[in-house]
Design an enzyme around this catalytic site. Structure first.
Site, short mmCIF file in Angstrom:
data_model
loop_
_atom_site.label_atom_id
_atom_site.label_comp_id
_atom_site.label_asym_id
_atom_site.label_seq_id
_atom_site.Cartn_x
_atom_site.Cartn_y
_atom_site.Cartn_z
N ARG A 49 -3.45 -0.59 5.31
CA ARG A 49 -4.04 -1.66 4.48
C ARG A 49 -3.12 -2.87 4.29
O ARG A 49 -3.57 -4.02 4.47
CB ARG A 49 -4.44 -1.09 3.11
CG ARG A 49 -5.56 -0.09 3.19
CD ARG A 49 -5.69 0.70 1.91
NE ARG A 49 -4.53 1.56 1.72
CZ ARG A 49 -4.30 2.30 0.64
NH1 ARG A 49 -5.15 2.25 -0.37
NH2 ARG A 49 -3.23 3.05 0.56
N CYS A 87 0.87 -1.18 0.00
CA CYS A 87 0.00 0.00 0.00
C CYS A 87 0.91 1.23 0.00
O CYS A 87 2.07 1.14 -0.40
CB CYS A 87 -1.00 -0.03 1.16
SG CYS A 87 -0.24 0.00 2.80
N ASP A 119 -8.47 3.72 1.21
CA ASP A 119 -7.49 4.16 2.21
C ASP A 119 -8.24 4.69 3.44
O ASP A 119 -8.95 5.70 3.34
CB ASP A 119 -6.64 5.26 1.57
CG ASP A 119 -5.54 5.75 2.48
OD1 ASP A 119 -5.54 5.37 3.67
OD2 ASP A 119 -4.69 6.52 2.01
P1 4NP Z 1 -1.80 2.83 4.07
O1 4NP Z 1 -2.48 4.17 4.65
O2 4NP Z 1 -1.23 3.20 2.73
O3 4NP Z 1 -2.96 1.89 3.96
O4 4NP Z 1 -0.75 2.41 5.07
C1 4NP Z 1 -1.84 5.39 4.75
C2 4NP Z 1 -0.87 5.60 5.71
C3 4NP Z 1 -0.26 6.83 5.83
C4 4NP Z 1 -0.63 7.86 4.99
C5 4NP Z 1 -1.60 7.66 4.02
C6 4NP Z 1 -2.21 6.41 3.90
N1 4NP Z 1 -0.02 9.14 5.13
O5 4NP Z 1 -0.42 10.05 4.39
O6 4NP Z 1 0.88 9.30 5.97
#
Ligand code: 4NP
Length: 164
Positions: free
Chosen positions: A19, A13, A132
């Protein structure tokens, strides 16, 4: 697939704190339930490095716990080209992750390993991504866990059917 080496699956991800660690944990649980624990190996990572070394987001861990899953200690890391050699199947959680991974592919066989999580969505899912939940509510985290659970049941059935 019929060799004795485990089949290696990498979930990807953006941050590797919501995720994809959830996907890894749920995949491991569903595979173990299907008797494939020794035949498959999973890991997860992110396309961005902002959270490298971090534990999964506490809201995701809480949602996983509500659904009966256990966190095994994963720490965030960033996707790298060597992952194309180290894994058999690379599963981005959304189309941005897919684009970023494909930009690092070295050859046709690297690209062939990249298969979006949505390939294992059911007909009830209309989106082509695992949404997300980072800026969302507890319900959004629960919805990700439920979507991934349904998807992993299909993915594990597919791996089982081809001899994993
Ligand atoms: P992930 O979610 O990609 O599912 O781990 C996110 C984690 C951090 C961020 C965005 C989405 N961020 O902008 O820091």
């Amino acid at each position: 697939m019929s060799s004795s080496a485990p089949y290696r699956v990498l979930f990807v991800c953006l941050g590797n704190i919501c995720r994809s660690p959830a996907a890894e944990i749920i995949f491991n649980a569903v595979a173990a339930k299907a008797g494939l624990a020794r035949r498959v190996q999973a890991d997860s990572c992110g396309t961005a490095s902002y959270h490298t070394g971090s534990r999964p987001d506490s809201r995701m861990l809480a949602a996983l716990e509500r659904a009966g899953y256990t966190y095994g200690g994963h720490r965030a890391r960033t996707f790298c080209r060597a992952d194309f050699s180290n894994f058999d199947l690379i599963i981005p959680q959304d189309e941005f992750n897919e684009r970023d991974i494909r930009q690092l592919a070295r050859c046709v066989s690297d690209n062939a390993k990249v298969q979006g999580m949505w390939l294992w969505f059911g007909e009830e899912e209309t989106e082509k991504s695992v949404p997300d939940p980072y800026y969302g509510s507890a319900e959004d985290f629960d919805a990700v866990v439920a979507l991934l659970t349904r998807s992993m049941e299909r993915l594990v059935a597919d791996l089982s059917a081809v001899g994993c």
